[in-house]
Design an enzyme around this catalytic site. Structure first.
Site, PDB file in Angstrom:
ATOM      1  N   THR A  89       0.791  -1.234   0.000  1.00 55.91           N
ATOM      2  CA  THR A  89       0.000   0.000   0.000  1.00 55.91           C
ATOM      3  C   THR A  89       0.828   1.291   0.000  1.00 55.91           C
ATOM      4  OG1 THR A  89      -0.398  -0.495   2.336  1.00 55.91           O
ATOM      5  CG2 THR A  89      -2.197  -0.924   0.824  1.00 55.91           C
ATOM      6  N   GLN A 109      -1.687  -8.062 -25.099  1.00 54.25           N
ATOM      7  CA  GLN A 109      -0.942  -8.581 -23.946  1.00 54.25           C
ATOM      8  C   GLN A 109      -1.025  -7.593 -22.782  1.00 54.25           C
ATOM      9  OE1 GLN A 109       3.051  -9.210 -25.523  1.00 54.25           O
ATOM     10  NE2 GLN A 109       2.536 -11.318 -26.057  1.00 54.25           N
ATOM     11  N   TRP A 110      -0.872  -6.334 -23.114  1.00 55.16           N
ATOM     12  CA  TRP A 110      -0.803  -5.263 -22.102  1.00 55.16           C
ATOM     13  C   TRP A 110      -2.123  -5.154 -21.328  1.00 55.16           C
ATOM     14  CZ3 TRP A 110       2.927  -0.878 -23.404  1.00 55.16           C
ATOM     15  CH2 TRP A 110       2.973   0.084 -22.395  1.00 55.16           C
ATOM     16  N   TYR A 121      -8.063   4.792 -27.817  1.00 56.40           N
ATOM     17  CA  TYR A 121      -8.515   5.508 -29.016  1.00 56.40           C
ATOM     18  C   TYR A 121      -9.672   4.719 -29.625  1.00 56.40           C
ATOM     19  CZ  TYR A 121      -7.799   7.767 -33.608  1.00 56.40           C
ATOM     20  OH  TYR A 121      -7.938   8.477 -34.776  1.00 56.40           O
ATOM     21  N   SER A 122     -10.750   5.354 -29.940  1.00 53.14           N
ATOM     22  CA  SER A 122     -11.922   4.624 -30.419  1.00 53.14           C
ATOM     23  C   SER A 122     -11.912   4.492 -31.931  1.00 53.14           C
ATOM     24  CB  SER A 122     -13.204   5.338 -29.988  1.00 53.14           C
ATOM     25  OG  SER A 122     -14.296   4.695 -30.609  1.00 53.14           O
ATOM     26  N   LEU A 221       2.027   2.873  -8.421  1.00 54.63           N
ATOM     27  CA  LEU A 221       3.411   2.394  -8.512  1.00 54.63           C
ATOM     28  C   LEU A 221       3.531   0.914  -8.151  1.00 54.63           C
ATOM     29  CD1 LEU A 221       6.396   3.048  -9.003  1.00 54.63           C
ATOM     30  CD2 LEU A 221       6.544   3.832  -6.627  1.00 54.63           C
ATOM     31  N   HIS A 226       4.573  -4.443 -10.619  1.00 54.44           N
ATOM     32  CA  HIS A 226       4.134  -5.808 -10.972  1.00 54.44           C
ATOM     33  C   HIS A 226       4.155  -5.972 -12.507  1.00 54.44           C
ATOM     34  CE1 HIS A 226       2.007  -9.598 -10.747  1.00 54.44           C
ATOM     35  NE2 HIS A 226       1.115  -9.138 -11.602  1.00 54.44           N
ATOM     36  N   ARG A 231       6.791  -7.779 -17.582  1.00 53.19           N
ATOM     37  CA  ARG A 231       6.970  -7.361 -18.975  1.00 53.19           C
ATOM     38  C   ARG A 231       8.356  -6.821 -19.295  1.00 53.19           C
ATOM     39  NH1 ARG A 231       3.013 -10.328 -21.216  1.00 53.19           N
ATOM     40  NH2 ARG A 231       1.009  -9.886 -20.248  1.00 53.19           N
TER      41      ARG A 231
HETATM   42  C1  LIG Z   1       5.638 -14.340 -20.231  1.00 54.18           C
HETATM   43  C2  LIG Z   1       4.116 -14.335 -20.165  1.00 54.18           C
HETATM   44  C3  LIG Z   1       3.394 -15.283 -20.851  1.00 54.18           C
HETATM   45  C4  LIG Z   1       1.994 -15.285 -20.799  1.00 54.18           C
HETATM   46  N1  LIG Z   1       1.290 -16.228 -21.499  1.00 54.18           N
HETATM   47  C5  LIG Z   1      -0.076 -16.214 -21.468  1.00 54.18           C
HETATM   48  C6  LIG Z   1      -0.848 -17.180 -22.191  1.00 54.18           C
HETATM   49  O1  LIG Z   1      -0.315 -18.052 -22.858  1.00 54.18           O
HETATM   50  N2  LIG Z   1      -2.193 -17.081 -22.158  1.00 54.18           N
HETATM   51  C7  LIG Z   1      -2.843 -16.121 -21.411  1.00 54.18           C
HETATM   52  O2  LIG Z   1      -4.073 -16.098 -21.401  1.00 54.18           O
HETATM   53  N3  LIG Z   1      -2.145 -15.220 -20.711  1.00 54.18           N
HETATM   54  C8  LIG Z   1      -0.794 -15.225 -20.715  1.00 54.18           C
HETATM   55  N4  LIG Z   1      -0.095 -14.289 -20.000  1.00 54.18           N
HETATM   56  C9  LIG Z   1      -0.829 -13.283 -19.240  1.00 54.18           C
HETATM   57  C10 LIG Z   1      -0.827 -13.612 -17.733  1.00 54.18           C
HETATM   58  O3  LIG Z   1      -1.427 -14.855 -17.462  1.00 54.18           O
HETATM   59  C11 LIG Z   1      -1.532 -12.506 -16.949  1.00 54.18           C
HETATM   60  O4  LIG Z   1      -2.882 -12.420 -17.364  1.00 54.18           O
HETATM   61  C12 LIG Z   1      -0.892 -11.150 -17.143  1.00 54.18           C
HETATM   62  O5  LIG Z   1       0.503 -11.243 -17.011  1.00 54.18           O
HETATM   63  C13 LIG Z   1      -1.442 -10.174 -16.113  1.00 54.18           C
HETATM   64  O6  LIG Z   1      -0.940 -10.548 -14.854  1.00 54.18           O
HETATM   65  P1  LIG Z   1      -1.751 -10.267 -13.537  1.00 54.18           P
HETATM   66  O7  LIG Z   1      -3.118 -10.875 -13.580  1.00 54.18           O
HETATM   67  O8  LIG Z   1      -0.881 -10.701 -12.377  1.00 54.18           O
HETATM   68  O9  LIG Z   1      -1.799  -8.670 -13.557  1.00 54.18           O
HETATM   69  P2  LIG Z   1      -2.926  -7.647 -13.123  1.00 54.18           P
HETATM   70  O10 LIG Z   1      -4.193  -7.894 -13.873  1.00 54.18           O
HETATM   71  O11 LIG Z   1      -2.325  -6.289 -13.206  1.00 54.18           O
HETATM   72  O12 LIG Z   1      -3.212  -7.988 -11.647  1.00 54.18           O
HETATM   73  C14 LIG Z   1      -2.249  -7.725 -10.621  1.00 54.18           C
HETATM   74  C15 LIG Z   1      -2.596  -8.607  -9.448  1.00 54.18           C
HETATM   75  O13 LIG Z   1      -3.855  -8.178  -8.943  1.00 54.18           O
HETATM   76  C16 LIG Z   1      -4.626  -9.305  -8.534  1.00 54.18           C
HETATM   77  N5  LIG Z   1      -5.866  -9.311  -9.328  1.00 54.18           N
HETATM   78  C17 LIG Z   1      -6.199  -8.470 -10.327  1.00 54.18           C
HETATM   79  N6  LIG Z   1      -7.431  -8.722 -10.771  1.00 54.18           N
HETATM   80  C18 LIG Z   1      -7.875  -9.780 -10.052  1.00 54.18           C
HETATM   81  C19 LIG Z   1      -9.079 -10.542 -10.043  1.00 54.18           C
HETATM   82  N7  LIG Z   1     -10.097 -10.250 -10.847  1.00 54.18           N
HETATM   83  N8  LIG Z   1      -9.183 -11.547  -9.186  1.00 54.18           N
HETATM   84  C20 LIG Z   1      -8.189 -11.852  -8.329  1.00 54.18           C
HETATM   85  N9  LIG Z   1      -7.023 -11.175  -8.283  1.00 54.18           N
HETATM   86  C21 LIG Z   1      -6.870 -10.150  -9.132  1.00 54.18           C
HETATM   87  C22 LIG Z   1      -3.748 -10.532  -8.776  1.00 54.18           C
HETATM   88  O14 LIG Z   1      -3.048 -10.816  -7.588  1.00 54.18           O
HETATM   89  C23 LIG Z   1      -2.778 -10.069  -9.823  1.00 54.18           C
HETATM   90  O15 LIG Z   1      -1.536 -10.762  -9.809  1.00 54.18           O
HETATM   91  C24 LIG Z   1       1.312 -14.285 -20.032  1.00 54.18           C
HETATM   92  C25 LIG Z   1       2.058 -13.337 -19.337  1.00 54.18           C
HETATM   93  C26 LIG Z   1       3.444 -13.337 -19.392  1.00 54.18           C
HETATM   94  C27 LIG Z   1       4.202 -12.275 -18.643  1.00 54.18           C
END
Ligand SMILES: Cc1cc2nc3c(=O)[nH]c(=O)nc-3n(C[C@H](O)[C@H](O)[C@H](O)COP(=O)(O)OP(=O)(O)OC[C@H]3O[C@@H](n4cnc5c(N)ncnc54)[C@H](O)[C@@H]3O)c2cc1C
Length: 313
Positions: A89, A109-110, A121-122, A221, A226, A231
């Site tokens: 926090t 991906q992002w 952008y729409s 931040l 994360h 990335r």
């Molecule tokens: C090298 C690499 C390969 C990947 N390959 C694939 C792939 O093959 N297929 C695919 O589908 N994706 C893929 N991804 C995407 C990956 O699975 C994640 O969706 C993505 O990296 C976002 O991560 P995140 O959910 O931790 O991040 P964020 O969405 O920013 O979330 C940050 C943290 O917040 C919490 N959080 C956020 N929203 C929720 C929620 N609704 N419920 C519970 N906790 C939550 C979690 O603790 C999470 O770690 C890949 C990612 C990377 C980096």
């Protein structure tokens, strides 16, 4: 990266405006504010706004009435402690907003990072520019045979030229058909008065994934770290990694102490499983451990050896 004269003039106008504020500001980030940092062939990252600095992390951690800072070394020590022990926090008290121009396949991906606020952008409302990402020769690689999510050796010679030509021609043809279906000129008038033109929200489905889109992206931040840990990591695809690296530069300017702690305890750190720690302890005790006797599977063993900088045998 191509900015029109008008876009460049808007950036210069924004940079020429100054406002007095009681809020803390960071000179190194102010120097970057609004400027487009080039990424890939037509993309960029721009810092649009930010809130907080290293001191804001300390201030929140100490729940202080004033700036909450003490000696520089004490503040840095606290930030490093918070990072090392995965406190979240205090880092969430800092926020930053970017304007990003990126290919649609990178945006896919992002956008998986759900903890940011995004406005894209729409392409229902506006017409996308005729700009496509084409990999530079040093990034035009074959499928990796070892890693299904990775790249192998570079394509060379005729194959490389042919692939680039296909990417360029397909994107251009799809864009030209998009423009033809829209039937609009730059002023929004019909090009061919005898045709109605297809709605923008439908015509856009013809575009290739290397077409550029844009968004405003705001994140705190903690969640930015994360995002960057995933990335800016070598496992991330080159195209999104290069955006993460541009963002890393802005974070270094913005919160240098937290950035250093992030490099030390997150991005440059290695996580070992309980079994890996056991192997390291055995090695430190002088035992010669190999993969077969380690209790690790081949992949984990290879990862451990890479982390320790040793050979995989
Ligand atoms: C090298 C690499 C390969 C990947 N390959 C694939 C792939 O093959 N297929 C695919 O589908 N994706 C893929 N991804 C995407 C990956 O699975 C994640 O969706 C993505 O990296 C976002 O991560 P995140 O959910 O931790 O991040 P964020 O969405 O920013 O979330 C940050 C943290 O917040 C919490 N959080 C956020 N929203 C929720 C929620 N609704 N419920 C519970 N906790 C939550 C979690 O603790 C999470 O770690 C890949 C990612 C990377 C980096």
């Amino acid at each position: 990266m191509r900015l029109t004269q008008q876009q460049q003039a808007e950036i210069e106008t924004a940079r020429a405006q100054h406002s007095a504020t009681l809020r803390p500001s960071v000179a190194a980030l102010e120097a970057l504010l609004f400027q487009a940092i080039p990424v890939l062939d037509h993309g960029f990252v721009r810092v649009i706004d930010y809130m907080g600095d290293d001191a804001a992390i300390v201030q929140a951690a100490r729940v202080s009435y004033g700036r909450g800072t003490r000696r520089v070394s004490e503040d840095a020590g606290l930030i490093r402690y918070l990072m090392r022990h995965r406190h979240s926090t205090p880092f969430e008290m800092c926020e930053i907003k970017y304007h990003v121009k990126l290919p649609i396949f990178v945006a896919r991906q992002w956008i998986r990072h759900r903890t940011a606020n995004v406005n894209e952008y729409s392409a229902r409302y506006s017409i996308l520019d005729r700009e496509f990402y084409l990999p530079a020769a040093e990034h035009l690689a074959a499928q990796s045979s070892a890693n299904r999510q990775g790249r192998g050796e570079l394509l060379t010679g005729e194959e490389a030229s042919h692939v680039l030509a296909l990417l360029r021609e397909d994107a251009a043809r799809c864009y030209d058909h998009y423009a033809e279906m829209l039937n609009e000129d730059e002023a929004g008038d019909r090009r061919d008065p005898s045709r109605q033109g297809l709605a923008r929200e439908l015509a856009r489905m013809n575009l290739t994934l290397n077409t550029y889109t844009q968004w405003y992206w705001k994140i705190d931040l903690y969640n930015l770290f994360h995002f960057l840990s995933l990335r800016a990591d070598p496992h991330a695809q080159y195209e999104i990694r290069t955006y993460a690296e541009a963002i890393l530069g802005t974070v270094a300017a913005w919160v240098p102490v937290a950035y250093r702690a992030f490099l030390d305890y997150a991005l440059g750190a290695v996580t070992l499983s309980a079994q890996m720690v056991c192997v390291v302890r055995r090695m430190l005790a002088g035992e010669a451990v190999d993969q077969a006797g380690s209790g690790l599977n081949r992949r984990e063993w290879a990862e451990l050896m890479t982390a320790l900088g040793g050979s995989e045998s």
